[in-house]
Design a protein around this motif. Structure first.
Motif, mmCIF file in Angstrom:
data_model
loop_
_atom_site.group_PDB
_atom_site.id
_atom_site.type_symbol
_atom_site.label_atom_id
_atom_site.label_comp_id
_atom_site.label_asym_id
_atom_site.label_seq_id
_atom_site.Cartn_x
_atom_site.Cartn_y
_atom_site.Cartn_z
ATOM 1 N N PHE A 13 0.664 -1.020 0.015
ATOM 2 C CA PHE A 13 0.014 -0.013 -0.238
ATOM 3 C C PHE A 13 0.587 1.051 -0.053
ATOM 4 C CE2 PHE A 13 -3.183 2.509 0.765
ATOM 5 C CZ PHE A 13 -3.618 3.276 1.700
ATOM 6 N N SER A 14 1.471 1.536 -0.776
ATOM 7 C CA SER A 14 1.702 3.020 -1.411
ATOM 8 C C SER A 14 1.586 3.498 -2.546
ATOM 9 C CB SER A 14 4.042 2.438 -1.665
ATOM 10 O OG SER A 14 4.445 3.688 -2.037
ATOM 11 N N ARG A 15 1.292 4.974 -2.784
ATOM 12 C CA ARG A 15 1.603 5.799 -3.380
ATOM 13 C C ARG A 15 3.161 5.542 -4.396
ATOM 14 N NH1 ARG A 15 -1.520 11.337 -1.261
ATOM 15 N NH2 ARG A 15 -2.722 10.775 -0.145
ATOM 16 N N SER A 16 4.138 5.264 -3.867
ATOM 17 C CA SER A 16 5.541 5.440 -5.583
ATOM 18 C C SER A 16 5.358 4.444 -5.271
ATOM 19 C CB SER A 16 6.085 5.030 -3.753
ATOM 20 O OG SER A 16 7.064 4.684 -4.647
ATOM 21 N N PRO A 17 5.597 4.316 -6.779
ATOM 22 C CA PRO A 17 5.586 3.104 -8.305
ATOM 23 C C PRO A 17 6.517 2.195 -7.754
ATOM 24 C CG PRO A 17 5.262 5.500 -9.524
ATOM 25 C CD PRO A 17 5.171 5.590 -7.541
ATOM 26 N N GLU A 18 7.972 2.991 -6.709
ATOM 27 C CA GLU A 18 8.853 1.869 -6.784
ATOM 28 C C GLU A 18 7.925 0.601 -5.947
ATOM 29 O OE1 GLU A 18 9.846 5.313 -8.491
ATOM 30 O OE2 GLU A 18 9.117 5.216 -6.549
ATOM 31 N N ASN A 19 7.088 0.378 -5.316
ATOM 32 C CA ASN A 19 6.961 0.154 -3.995
ATOM 33 C C ASN A 19 5.974 -1.490 -4.703
ATOM 34 O OD1 ASN A 19 7.792 0.817 -2.061
ATOM 35 N ND2 ASN A 19 6.829 2.292 -1.598
ATOM 36 N N TYR A 20 5.679 -1.338 -6.049
ATOM 37 C CA TYR A 20 4.961 -1.906 -7.473
ATOM 38 C C TYR A 20 5.615 -3.194 -7.594
ATOM 39 C CZ TYR A 20 1.255 0.330 -5.654
ATOM 40 O OH TYR A 20 -0.056 0.950 -4.203
ATOM 41 N N ASP A 21 5.712 -4.629 -7.735
ATOM 42 C CA ASP A 21 6.406 -5.331 -7.813
ATOM 43 C C ASP A 21 6.323 -6.030 -9.158
ATOM 44 O OD1 ASP A 21 5.994 -8.028 -5.921
ATOM 45 O OD2 ASP A 21 4.305 -6.915 -6.891
ATOM 46 N N TYR A 22 4.781 -6.046 -10.067
ATOM 47 C CA TYR A 22 4.392 -6.841 -10.894
ATOM 48 C C TYR A 22 3.238 -5.485 -11.200
ATOM 49 C CZ TYR A 22 5.697 -11.273 -9.609
ATOM 50 O OH TYR A 22 6.018 -12.362 -9.205
ATOM 51 N N TRP A 23 3.313 -5.120 -12.783
ATOM 52 C CA TRP A 23 2.635 -4.291 -13.888
ATOM 53 C C TRP A 23 2.034 -5.251 -14.931
ATOM 54 C CZ3 TRP A 23 3.514 1.452 -12.847
ATOM 55 C CH2 TRP A 23 4.462 1.311 -12.336
ATOM 56 N N GLY A 24 1.163 -4.544 -15.440
ATOM 57 C CA GLY A 24 0.474 -4.480 -16.820
ATOM 58 C C GLY A 24 1.206 -4.307 -17.809
ATOM 59 N N GLN A 25 1.025 -4.714 -19.033
ATOM 60 C CA GLN A 25 1.813 -3.713 -20.117
ATOM 61 C C GLN A 25 1.389 -2.272 -20.616
ATOM 62 O OE1 GLN A 25 1.123 -7.007 -23.470
ATOM 63 N NE2 GLN A 25 -0.809 -5.637 -23.810
ATOM 64 N N GLY A 26 0.432 -1.810 -19.664
ATOM 65 C CA GLY A 26 -0.281 -0.639 -19.857
ATOM 66 C C GLY A 26 -0.871 -0.380 -21.847
ATOM 67 N N THR A 27 -2.008 0.119 -21.092
ATOM 68 C CA THR A 27 -2.818 0.710 -21.990
ATOM 69 C C THR A 27 -2.575 2.126 -22.409
ATOM 70 O OG1 THR A 27 -5.132 0.502 -23.346
ATOM 71 C CG2 THR A 27 -4.656 1.173 -20.934
#
Length: 122
Positions: A102-116
């Motif tokens: 639970f964070s506002r920082s993108p650095e704390n997210y380990d899995y991402w979608g490819q983006g749309t």
């Protein structure tokens, strides 16, 4: 291996509503204690955290977007969604869904979608 996939319309007109869905596989969105966020990147700018829905369904939205943005989930489909009303060209960018703490920082997210890509234009 957790995988996330964004889906939704790529082109909208100003004042329309943006609806995006993130489908998660390889893991449950209800697993303690993960948080599932929407993050966007306008052209030529950095990543902007938009909001999150936690494993227990609690939601938080960035104050700058709160009046026109909501996040929800469908646990039966293992999906979570973003809805943003009254879009403007400033909402143009690549939209990502991601898993992390639970964070506002993108650095704390380990899995991402490819983006749309979302483009708002008249």
């Amino acid at each position: 291996q957790v995988q996330l996939q964004e889906s939704g319309p790529g082109l909208l007109k100003p004042s329309q509503t943006l609806s995006l869905t993130c489908t998660v596989s390889g893991g449950s969105i209800t697993t303690n204690y993960y948080a599932w966020s929407w993050i966007r990147q306008p052209p030529g700018k950095g990543l902007e955290w938009m909001g999150v829905i936690t494993y227990d369904g609690t939601t938080f939205v960035s104050p700058s977007l709160k009046t026109r943005t909501s996040i929800s989930r469908d646990t039966s489909k293992n999906q979570f969604s973003l809805q943003m009303d009254s879009v403007t060209p400033e909402d143009t960018g690549v939209y990502y869904c991601a898993r992390g703490s639970f964070s506002r920082s993108p650095e704390n997210y380990d899995y991402w979608g490819q983006g749309t890509q979302v483009t708002v234009s008249s």
